[in-house]
Design a protein around this motif. Structure first.
Motif, PDB file in Angstrom:
ATOM      1  N   MET A   1       0.886  -1.263  -0.083  1.00  0.00           N
ATOM      2  CA  MET A   1       0.059   0.069   0.042  1.00  0.00           C
ATOM      3  C   MET A   1       0.929   1.261   0.033  1.00  0.00           C
ATOM      4  O   MET A   1       1.047   2.101   1.059  1.00  0.00           O
ATOM      5  N   ASN A   2       1.784   1.448  -1.037  1.00  0.00           N
ATOM      6  CA  ASN A   2       2.671   2.314  -0.993  1.00  0.00           C
ATOM      7  C   ASN A   2       2.030   3.614  -1.527  1.00  0.00           C
ATOM      8  O   ASN A   2       2.554   4.683  -1.328  1.00  0.00           O
ATOM      9  N   ILE A   3       1.237   3.670  -2.564  1.00  0.00           N
ATOM     10  CA  ILE A   3       0.851   4.788  -3.449  1.00  0.00           C
ATOM     11  C   ILE A   3      -0.078   5.773  -2.573  1.00  0.00           C
ATOM     12  O   ILE A   3      -1.437   5.665  -3.023  1.00  0.00           O
ATOM     13  N   GLN A   4       0.271   6.462  -1.748  1.00  0.00           N
ATOM     14  CA  GLN A   4      -0.561   7.620  -1.216  1.00  0.00           C
ATOM     15  C   GLN A   4       0.329   8.586  -0.784  1.00  0.00           C
ATOM     16  O   GLN A   4       1.472   8.560  -0.322  1.00  0.00           O
ATOM     17  N   PHE A   5      -0.056   9.737  -0.815  1.00  0.00           N
ATOM     18  CA  PHE A   5       0.520  10.896  -0.708  1.00  0.00           C
ATOM     19  C   PHE A   5       0.538  10.958   0.676  1.00  0.00           C
ATOM     20  O   PHE A   5      -0.457  10.912   1.760  1.00  0.00           O
ATOM     21  N   SER A   6       1.804  11.748   1.548  1.00  0.00           N
ATOM     22  CA  SER A   6       1.919  11.441   2.861  1.00  0.00           C
ATOM     23  C   SER A   6       1.158  12.553   3.572  1.00  0.00           C
ATOM     24  O   SER A   6       0.511  13.696   2.928  1.00  0.00           O
ATOM     25  N   LYS A   7       0.855  12.363   4.887  1.00  0.00           N
ATOM     26  CA  LYS A   7       0.211  13.663   5.559  1.00  0.00           C
ATOM     27  C   LYS A   7       1.020  14.801   5.530  1.00  0.00           C
ATOM     28  O   LYS A   7       0.414  15.910   5.358  1.00  0.00           O
ATOM     29  N   SER A   8       2.358  14.971   5.424  1.00  0.00           N
ATOM     30  CA  SER A   8       3.069  16.057   5.205  1.00  0.00           C
ATOM     31  C   SER A   8       2.676  16.848   3.978  1.00  0.00           C
ATOM     32  O   SER A   8       2.445  18.029   4.254  1.00  0.00           O
ATOM     33  N   THR A   9       2.326  16.095   2.981  1.00  0.00           N
ATOM     34  CA  THR A   9       1.716  16.957   1.785  1.00  0.00           C
ATOM     35  C   THR A   9       0.478  17.477   2.141  1.00  0.00           C
ATOM     36  O   THR A   9       0.082  18.609   1.714  1.00  0.00           O
ATOM     37  N   ASP A  10      -0.256  16.813   2.892  1.00  0.00           N
ATOM     38  CA  ASP A  10      -1.751  17.481   3.060  1.00  0.00           C
ATOM     39  C   ASP A  10      -1.201  18.578   4.247  1.00  0.00           C
ATOM     40  O   ASP A  10      -1.934  19.643   3.671  1.00  0.00           O
ATOM     41  N   TYR A  11      -0.385  18.523   4.959  1.00  0.00           N
ATOM     42  CA  TYR A  11      -0.285  19.545   6.021  1.00  0.00           C
ATOM     43  C   TYR A  11       0.294  20.976   5.133  1.00  0.00           C
ATOM     44  O   TYR A  11      -0.239  21.950   5.321  1.00  0.00           O
ATOM     45  N   ALA A  12       1.344  20.431   4.277  1.00  0.00           N
ATOM     46  CA  ALA A  12       1.898  21.625   3.590  1.00  0.00           C
ATOM     47  C   ALA A  12       1.154  22.511   2.735  1.00  0.00           C
ATOM     48  O   ALA A  12       0.874  23.639   2.474  1.00  0.00           O
ATOM     49  N   LEU A  13       0.141  21.781   2.048  1.00  0.00           N
ATOM     50  CA  LEU A  13      -0.799  22.323   0.883  1.00  0.00           C
ATOM     51  C   LEU A  13      -1.973  23.040   1.648  1.00  0.00           C
ATOM     52  O   LEU A  13      -2.103  24.284   1.461  1.00  0.00           O
ATOM     53  N   HIS A  14      -2.390  22.375   2.957  1.00  0.00           N
ATOM     54  CA  HIS A  14      -3.270  23.462   3.751  1.00  0.00           C
ATOM     55  C   HIS A  14      -2.516  24.493   4.324  1.00  0.00           C
ATOM     56  O   HIS A  14      -3.533  25.536   4.424  1.00  0.00           O
ATOM     57  N   ALA A  15      -1.441  24.350   4.922  1.00  0.00           N
ATOM     58  CA  ALA A  15      -0.775  25.426   5.298  1.00  0.00           C
ATOM     59  C   ALA A  15      -0.478  26.629   4.349  1.00  0.00           C
ATOM     60  O   ALA A  15      -0.789  27.817   4.709  1.00  0.00           O
ATOM     61  N   LEU A  16      -0.205  26.161   2.920  1.00  0.00           N
ATOM     62  CA  LEU A  16      -0.080  27.243   1.999  1.00  0.00           C
ATOM     63  C   LEU A  16      -1.436  28.022   1.658  1.00  0.00           C
ATOM     64  O   LEU A  16      -1.199  29.193   1.605  1.00  0.00           O
ATOM     65  N   LEU A  17      -2.184  27.178   1.802  1.00  0.00           N
ATOM     66  CA  LEU A  17      -3.692  27.916   1.557  1.00  0.00           C
ATOM     67  C   LEU A  17      -3.908  28.679   2.612  1.00  0.00           C
ATOM     68  O   LEU A  17      -4.706  30.031   2.259  1.00  0.00           O
ATOM     69  N   HIS A  18      -3.712  28.508   3.830  1.00  0.00           N
ATOM     70  CA  HIS A  18      -3.813  29.441   5.074  1.00  0.00           C
ATOM     71  C   HIS A  18      -2.997  30.781   4.779  1.00  0.00           C
ATOM     72  O   HIS A  18      -3.701  31.852   4.815  1.00  0.00           O
ATOM     73  N   LEU A  19      -1.656  30.595   4.253  1.00  0.00           N
ATOM     74  CA  LEU A  19      -1.057  31.708   4.208  1.00  0.00           C
ATOM     75  C   LEU A  19      -1.795  32.493   3.099  1.00  0.00           C
ATOM     76  O   LEU A  19      -1.655  33.826   3.171  1.00  0.00           O
ATOM     77  N   ALA A  20      -2.167  31.907   2.107  1.00  0.00           N
ATOM     78  CA  ALA A  20      -2.521  32.520   0.775  1.00  0.00           C
ATOM     79  C   ALA A  20      -3.765  33.300   1.314  1.00  0.00           C
ATOM     80  O   ALA A  20      -3.987  34.419   0.807  1.00  0.00           O
ATOM     81  N   HIS A  21      -4.604  32.643   1.987  1.00  0.00           N
ATOM     82  CA  HIS A  21      -5.911  33.244   2.326  1.00  0.00           C
ATOM     83  C   HIS A  21      -5.861  34.484   3.308  1.00  0.00           C
ATOM     84  O   HIS A  21      -6.800  35.260   2.947  1.00  0.00           O
ATOM     85  N   SER A  22      -4.960  34.582   4.083  1.00  0.00           N
ATOM     86  CA  SER A  22      -4.923  35.504   5.023  1.00  0.00           C
ATOM     87  C   SER A  22      -3.550  36.152   4.961  1.00  0.00           C
ATOM     88  O   SER A  22      -2.938  36.653   5.619  1.00  0.00           O
ATOM     89  N   LYS A  23      -3.446  36.987   3.657  1.00  0.00           N
ATOM     90  CA  LYS A  23      -2.174  37.341   3.361  1.00  0.00           C
ATOM     91  C   LYS A  23      -2.295  39.092   3.875  1.00  0.00           C
ATOM     92  O   LYS A  23      -1.555  39.862   3.698  1.00  0.00           O
ATOM     93  N   LEU A  24      -3.195  39.433   4.511  1.00  0.00           N
ATOM     94  CA  LEU A  24      -3.681  40.666   5.169  1.00  0.00           C
ATOM     95  C   LEU A  24      -2.433  41.013   6.145  1.00  0.00           C
ATOM     96  O   LEU A  24      -1.638  41.776   5.841  1.00  0.00           O
ATOM     97  N   HIS A  25      -2.650  40.293   7.110  1.00  0.00           N
ATOM     98  CA  HIS A  25      -1.572  40.296   8.023  1.00  0.00           C
ATOM     99  C   HIS A  25      -0.115  39.377   7.681  1.00  0.00           C
ATOM    100  O   HIS A  25      -0.284  38.519   7.385  1.00  0.00           O
ATOM    101  N   GLN A  26       1.042  40.161   7.519  1.00  0.00           N
ATOM    102  CA  GLN A  26       2.145  39.982   6.709  1.00  0.00           C
ATOM    103  C   GLN A  26       2.663  38.570   7.207  1.00  0.00           C
ATOM    104  O   GLN A  26       2.742  37.520   6.451  1.00  0.00           O
ATOM    105  N   ASN A  27       2.737  38.163   8.489  1.00  0.00           N
ATOM    106  CA  ASN A  27       3.390  37.074   9.038  1.00  0.00           C
ATOM    107  C   ASN A  27       2.508  36.065   9.686  1.00  0.00           C
ATOM    108  O   ASN A  27       1.960  36.590  10.769  1.00  0.00           O
ATOM    109  N   ILE A  28       2.391  34.698   9.535  1.00  0.00           N
ATOM    110  CA  ILE A  28       1.577  33.984  10.267  1.00  0.00           C
ATOM    111  C   ILE A  28       2.189  33.067  11.069  1.00  0.00           C
ATOM    112  O   ILE A  28       3.446  32.260  10.433  1.00  0.00           O
TER     113      ILE A  28
END
Lengths: 159, 159
Positions: B1-28
């Motif tokens: 059961m090898n073929i699956q993206f890791s949780k890390s990829t999940d986290y990374a994508l969601h984190a980036l989404l969070h940053l992109a969404h709230s770019k009002l305040h500079q640093n998160i």
DNA sequence: TATATAGTGGATATTATAGGTCTATAATAA
DNA sequence: TTATTATAGACCTATAATATCCACTATATA
């Protein structure tokens, strides 16, 4: 480094190719297969068992036994073989809490919809998966064999 | 059961989404991020570090520090993020001995060609990989955000 | 029917990696 | 300087891939 097909998938595909190629003599024993692929008999047996359980090959025990394709090579797709060996879990699963993030995102936009509370990252990934699967469905054991034949002809014509 | 993206990829994508969404305040900060995603700060830090090393986010230490996107969200593709987190190894590697099988197959057909002694199974798999990659290149952090917006509008119009 | 042959299934060993924690260090703002 | 925040690295654990071995079952044929 998760995203890579296992060696088992490699072995399975090559074993099927071997069976498809030499369908002259009915049964191919595990000895011949393991020698052709360079894998131990015991390990390859396990893989062949899986293929048998899923109706991709037939196995005959006893003297002169062995394996043969259970279906024409045109009907054995890469996707099917991969799913038998690797399992059928999805390419991407969203962690629960993260999908909550999306609900918030959606509400922030204009609320209401999104009752499915489906993760949008997952939606992209599912699209990718379908894309990949479609390609793997279109390629069969037979199509690889045809490719070999095409190449050979090409070489002959050039002569 | 090898073929699956890791949780890390999940986290990374969601984190980036969070940053992109709230770019009002500079640093998160990592605190806000880890709270939003439901992951420990220490683990998410590692993931963010990788993203920083690859020039996807910028990091500012110290008081009021945190992360922000290093580039516009339109220029951050799913493929890039996945490759940073999962590594850049290929979807499929052929075991050496198996590729020898193909040389034999080819010679059997009509010999000559196939000097590349390339594995034909691998060729199919590489095609699949390119297909998948193309799809993942076409989807960016921004395109997910746009999707959220579209859904919201849709809901409003239906009212 | 006896027996050698051939596949099946279970138990087990080894190794690598995902997933995660913790701590000491470096950089920065107040 | 001090509080804050990211970074790097050591470290741990559980799980899965890879692989082997052995006892068992099924079968063809002498």
């Amino acid at each position: 480094m998760n995203i890579q097909f296992s060696k088992s998938t490699d072995y399975a595909l090559h074993a099927l190719l071997h069976l498809a190629h030499s369908k002259l003599h009915q049964n191919i024993g595990i000895k011949e297969l393991s020698a052709a692929l360079g894998v131990s008999e015991s390990y390859l047996s396990k893989i062949m068992s899986k293929l048998r359980q899923d109706g991709i090959v037939r196995a005959v025990p006893g003297v002169n036994g062995g394996y043969e394709l259970a279906r024409p090579a045109e009907q054995i797709t890469f996707l099917e073989v991969i799913q038998v060996i690797e399992g059928r879990q999805q390419l991407f699963e969203c962690s629960n809490l993260s999908s909550q993030q999306h609900r918030l995102l959606a509400e922030d936009g204009a609320g209401e919809s999104q009752r499915k509370s489906e993760c949008l990252v997952k939606r992209v990934m599912d699209g990718a998966e379908q894309h990949l699967y479609q390609y793997l469905r279109e390629h069969t054991i037979q199509s690889v064999l045809d490719e070999v034949f095409k190449q050979s002809n090409h070489a002959v014509n050039k002569k």
